[in-house]
Design a protein around this motif. Structure first.
Motif, PDB file in Angstrom:
ATOM      1  N   ALA A 153      -4.393   3.748  -0.121  1.00  0.00           N
ATOM      2  CA  ALA A 153      -5.264   3.546   1.059  1.00  0.00           C
ATOM      3  C   ALA A 153      -6.607   4.434   0.950  1.00  0.00           C
ATOM      4  N   LEU A 163       0.811  -1.293   0.071  1.00  0.00           N
ATOM      5  CA  LEU A 163      -0.116  -0.085  -0.191  1.00  0.00           C
ATOM      6  C   LEU A 163       0.540   1.235  -0.058  1.00  0.00           C
ATOM      7  N   TYR A 213      -3.496   5.730   6.359  1.00  0.00           N
ATOM      8  CA  TYR A 213      -2.443   4.718   6.126  1.00  0.00           C
ATOM      9  C   TYR A 213      -1.276   4.986   6.963  1.00  0.00           C
TER      10      TYR A 213
END
Ligand code: B1M
Length: 209
Positions: free
Chosen positions: A185, A180, A193
């Motif tokens: 995110a 990610l 995140y």
């Protein structure tokens, strides 16, 4: 104890479990567990991941490296003494999403949150969206942390977020994992995140202050 001591980094890359534990024991004499994790354990697993991706290492070796990392982590975890005396802060759910069994990162986040006195409900790995939702609802949890390491399982993270939004709208959701970034995110609907384990703690501290 015997033979020559190899570095934690090398022990993990070569998949030597006992050597990894020994190297960790040596390192914690002079260094902080979290620094050791950041400076050696994670870089070693990154190297292993790279070697696996480029065909230098194969699955059995990847597994041995993961075992070595786990052995080192067990040693380091023991030194990060979780203070059970302090007043409990909020409950936080942690889960590695459906289809994904990578849990080393999640376990680091767990230890750190516990160290900051949060009560962690660890649902483990390969967790179905419905189980996250059910636990968040039944335990009245206001923060859920999800981890995903693969491009194929981020979809299940997105689905988990969707179901949480629908059924437990008051719940905040933080996400993490090497696959990610902040932009991604946000796109799958997460509130936050966390680049690393400390980021997760900082978000919780800010949320529950
Ligand atoms: Co696998 N694996 N693996 N693996 N593995 C990766 C993820 C991969 C990138 C390797 C590669 O090819 N380069 C690749 C995914 C490719 C992709 O999707 N693009 C991959 C693959 C393909 C696979 C299999 C499919 C291999 C196969 O079977 N053919 C298989 C999948 C199984 C499954 O999940 N269904 C598989 C299996 C395994 C092992 C079992 C051997 C083992 C996992 C053991 C375990 O976790 N118990 C393993 C490992 C060790 C890795 C690598 C090498 C290392 C992962 C790791 O633990 N890193 C990995 C390559 C890599 O990431 N460089 C790889 C250290 C860990 C501390 O970092 O999890 O990112 P991370 O956590 C960090 C932050 O991201 C953050 O904090 C942590 C600390 O700073 N964070 C959060 C993480 N979660 C968070 C949650 C938060 C907040 C922060 O809040 C909730």
């Amino acid at each position: 104890s015997h033979g020559e001591i190899i570095s934690l980094f090398d022990a993990i890359v070569t998949g030597l479990k006992t050597s990894a534990a020994e190297a960790a024991e040596q390192l914690v004499v002079t260094k902080q567990p979290l620094d050791i994790i950041e400076e050696q354990l994670i870089p070693a697993l990154d190297q292993v991941g790279y070697d696996f991706e480029t065909g230098v290492l194969f699955l059995p070796q990847l597994l041995m490296s993961a075992e070595a990392a786990r052995a080192a982590f067990e040693v380091l975890r023991g030194k990060l003494d979780v203070d059970g005396q302090k007043t409990r802060k909020a409950k936080v759910i942690l889960a590695t999403v459906k289809g994904d069994i990578h849990d080393i990162g999640k376990n680091i986040v767990k230890i750190l949150l516990q160290n900051y006195s949060y009560e962690v409900i660890d649902l483990g790995k390969n967790v179905l969206p419905a189980d996250v939702v059910k636990t968040a609802r039944n335990e009245q949890v206001h923060l859920v942390g999800l981890s995903a390491l693969m491009t194929t399982t981020v979809e299940n993270m997105e689905e988990t977020i969707r179901q949480l939004r629908k059924d437990v709208p008051a719940c905040k959701i933080m996400v993490g994992g090497a696959v990610l970034n902040a932009e991604y995110a946000a796109r799958i609907g997460a509130d936050f995140y966390a680049k690393d384990a400390m980021g997760a703690v900082r978000y919780a501290e800010q949320l529950f202050e």
